[in-house]
Each structure stands twice: as structure tokens, then as C-alpha cells.
Design an enzyme around this catalytic site. Structure first.
Site, PDB file in Angstrom:
ATOM      1  N   HIS A  41       0.776  -1.167   0.188  1.00 38.56           N
ATOM      2  CA  HIS A  41      -0.108  -0.030   0.019  1.00 38.56           C
ATOM      3  C   HIS A  41       0.753   1.241   0.001  1.00 38.56           C
ATOM      4  O   HIS A  41       0.235   2.474   0.215  1.00 38.56           O
ATOM      5  CB  HIS A  41      -1.079  -0.042   1.397  1.00 38.56           C
ATOM      6  CG  HIS A  41      -2.084  -0.882   1.151  1.00 38.56           C
ATOM      7  ND1 HIS A  41      -1.733  -2.354   1.514  1.00 38.56           N
ATOM      8  CD2 HIS A  41      -3.093  -0.912   0.557  1.00 38.56           C
ATOM      9  CE1 HIS A  41      -2.899  -2.950   1.403  1.00 38.56           C
ATOM     10  NE2 HIS A  41      -3.937  -2.085   0.726  1.00 38.56           N
ATOM     11  N   HIS A  48      -2.599  -6.951  -5.271  1.00 36.57           N
ATOM     12  CA  HIS A  48      -3.227  -8.014  -4.342  1.00 36.57           C
ATOM     13  C   HIS A  48      -4.488  -7.966  -4.015  1.00 36.57           C
ATOM     14  O   HIS A  48      -5.177  -7.201  -4.770  1.00 36.57           O
ATOM     15  CB  HIS A  48      -2.617  -7.558  -2.879  1.00 36.57           C
ATOM     16  CG  HIS A  48      -2.950  -6.270  -2.153  1.00 36.57           C
ATOM     17  ND1 HIS A  48      -2.550  -5.019  -2.798  1.00 36.57           N
ATOM     18  CD2 HIS A  48      -3.994  -5.592  -1.406  1.00 36.57           C
ATOM     19  CE1 HIS A  48      -3.220  -4.082  -2.216  1.00 36.57           C
ATOM     20  NE2 HIS A  48      -3.989  -4.593  -1.390  1.00 36.57           N
ATOM     21  N   HIS A  85      -8.927  -7.866   3.232  1.00 39.81           N
ATOM     22  CA  HIS A  85      -8.124  -8.904   2.304  1.00 39.81           C
ATOM     23  C   HIS A  85      -8.234  -9.930   2.953  1.00 39.81           C
ATOM     24  O   HIS A  85      -8.123 -10.262   4.329  1.00 39.81           O
ATOM     25  CB  HIS A  85      -6.542  -8.313   2.334  1.00 39.81           C
ATOM     26  CG  HIS A  85      -6.412  -6.719   2.077  1.00 39.81           C
ATOM     27  ND1 HIS A  85      -6.364  -5.618   3.095  1.00 39.81           N
ATOM     28  CD2 HIS A  85      -6.122  -6.268   0.851  1.00 39.81           C
ATOM     29  CE1 HIS A  85      -6.171  -4.797   2.456  1.00 39.81           C
ATOM     30  NE2 HIS A  85      -5.930  -4.832   1.218  1.00 39.81           N
ATOM     31  N   GLU A 103     -16.234  -6.338  12.498  1.00 37.23           N
ATOM     32  CA  GLU A 103     -16.541  -4.957  12.297  1.00 37.23           C
ATOM     33  C   GLU A 103     -17.921  -4.554  12.688  1.00 37.23           C
ATOM     34  O   GLU A 103     -18.114  -3.257  13.170  1.00 37.23           O
ATOM     35  CB  GLU A 103     -16.296  -4.461  10.877  1.00 37.23           C
ATOM     36  CG  GLU A 103     -14.797  -4.529  10.388  1.00 37.23           C
ATOM     37  CD  GLU A 103     -14.527  -3.914   9.030  1.00 37.23           C
ATOM     38  OE1 GLU A 103     -15.227  -3.178   8.550  1.00 37.23           O
ATOM     39  OE2 GLU A 103     -13.489  -4.483   8.441  1.00 37.23           O
ATOM     40  N   GLU A 132      -3.856   1.874  -3.333  1.00 36.29           N
ATOM     41  CA  GLU A 132      -4.525   0.737  -3.494  1.00 36.29           C
ATOM     42  C   GLU A 132      -4.427   0.248  -4.886  1.00 36.29           C
ATOM     43  O   GLU A 132      -4.752   0.991  -5.810  1.00 36.29           O
ATOM     44  CB  GLU A 132      -6.328   0.706  -3.002  1.00 36.29           C
ATOM     45  CG  GLU A 132      -6.341   1.230  -1.580  1.00 36.29           C
ATOM     46  CD  GLU A 132      -6.218   0.009  -0.712  1.00 36.29           C
ATOM     47  OE1 GLU A 132      -5.911  -0.962  -1.136  1.00 36.29           O
ATOM     48  OE2 GLU A 132      -6.562   0.455   0.355  1.00 36.29           O
ATOM     49  N   GLU A 134      -5.562  -3.267  -6.414  1.00 38.16           N
ATOM     50  CA  GLU A 134      -6.071  -4.434  -5.831  1.00 38.16           C
ATOM     51  C   GLU A 134      -6.905  -5.133  -7.164  1.00 38.16           C
ATOM     52  O   GLU A 134      -7.557  -4.400  -7.676  1.00 38.16           O
ATOM     53  CB  GLU A 134      -7.051  -4.080  -4.696  1.00 38.16           C
ATOM     54  CG  GLU A 134      -6.390  -3.768  -3.690  1.00 38.16           C
ATOM     55  CD  GLU A 134      -7.325  -3.302  -2.463  1.00 38.16           C
ATOM     56  OE1 GLU A 134      -6.960  -3.307  -1.219  1.00 38.16           O
ATOM     57  OE2 GLU A 134      -8.337  -2.889  -2.445  1.00 38.16           O
TER      58      GLU A 134
END
Length: 191
Positions: A41, A48, A85, A103, A132, A134
Site C-alpha cells: 500500500h 493484491h 483482504h 466490524e 490501493e 487491488e
């Protein structure tokens, strides 16, 4: 100083993400090995694997979650419920179930239709703080029980929004500062 060694105390002082790994992938989401999460990052980033999960109620409202202020990237921005992730050996579905519970206190008995709907690649810089890059899976589920217990270290605020209105009129929600991966995910066809 290298940030790649999680046992290096200096790396831990740098940021908690320096002690974690993410799965590097090619554009087709094929695994390319593990990389340090902080390294993935920063700078030009390392592509990723990631996911974003869109949580709906039975009236087609979507649950938006405001990211905690101390998040390194996109703190206080609004997200499509949870994003993270998967770890090595973990499916996107299992990672989603884990993050929903951690969360928001959402347990699997509150839904039964978790499905992987889509996947896309994106790359976005955030101020001077990081990046980012991704291959992001999009997962969708509908809560039959909307009881929530948010973790204040992860979530600053929650808001139910009529999904169709948000999808068709994103300009009305501009003041929310939507996370880039969520803006992409919400514009894709995942029905």
C-alpha cells in the site's frame, strides 16, 4: 530499514500493517505469493487480493459504513459496508463472514445468501499516504436481521441508503466521499 520483516520492532512502530501480509496476485487473481501489507500500500504499490462486501436489507437499502478516522488510507470515507483482504488459504466468502462479525457484529444467522458476484482490478492513490492496487472481489448479501454492533475502532458511522437512488444519482451523495473501490463496485451489474 525494511518494512518486510514483521519481527522487526521498527517496522511495527511504523504502522500495524507492517506486521501483516496480503496475497499478491496477477490481473486474473492468480496468487503470486505473499507480500507485506504496508509495502503493498505504499510507493507504487503491489497488486493484491481484496474484497468489498455490499450488505442490503430486505427493502433494497444498502448499508454504508464510514471508515474509522485513524485508518491509514481513506479514513472517515464511506464504504460499501466492509472491505478487507483475505489471508492465505482463506476464501473471499470466509473473509467476508469474518470481517462482518468483527466490524459490525453481523453473524451468519442474520443472512443466508452470501454470494461472490464480480471481480475487478483498480489502482488509486490516496493523498501522499499510500495506494490501493487491488483485484477486488464483490460480495453481496441481504440481512434478514439488521441488528448491528459496530466496532468503533473500525467504523465511525453507519447509514442505510436506498441502493437504486445511490446507484442512479451518485452526485447526491458526493459529500459522503465514497471509497474508490465502492464507487466502482456499486456501478457494476451484480444482480
Amino acid at each position: 530499514m525494511s518494512t518486510s520483516d514483521p519481527s522487526d520492532g521498527a517496522a511495527e512502530d511504523l504502522h500495524k500493517n507492517a506486521g501483516q501480509e496480503v496475497i499478491a496476485v496477477d490481473p486474473d487473481d492468480n496468487e503470486q505469493g505473499l507480500v507485506n501489507r504496508l509495502d503493498a500500500h505504499t510507493g507504487e504499490g503491489i497488486r493484491h487480493r481484496a474484497f468489498t462486501s455490499l450488505v442490503f436489507d430486505e427493502d433494497e437499502n444498502i448499508l454504508l459504513a464510514q471508515r474509522a478516522a485513524d485508518k491509514r488510507l481513506w479514513g472517515t470515507w464511506w464504504d460499501g459496508t466492509v472491505a478487507s483482504h483475505p489471508v492465505e488459504g482463506q476464501s473471499q466468502e470466509a473473509a467476508t463472514r469474518e470481517r462482518l462479525e468483527e466490524e459490525l457484529g453481523i453473524t451468519p444467522d442474520q443472512y443466508d445468501n452470501l454470494q461472490l458476484t464480480d471481480r475487478f482490478e483498480y489502482k488509486r492513490y490516496f493523498e501522499n499516504a499510500g495506494i490501493e492496487h487491488e483485484v477486488c472481489a464483490v460480495l453481496k448479501l441481504t440481512l434478514t436481521d439488521t441488528t448491528l454492533d459496530p466496532d468503533p475502532e473500525e467504523v465511525e458511522g453507519l447509514m442505510w441508503v436506498p441502493y437504486e437512488h445511490l446507484h442512479d444519482n451518485p452526485e447526491f451523495y458526493r459529500q459522503l466521499r465514497l471509497c474508490p473501490w465502492f464507487e466502482i463496485a456499486m456501478r457494476r451489474d451484480f444482480d
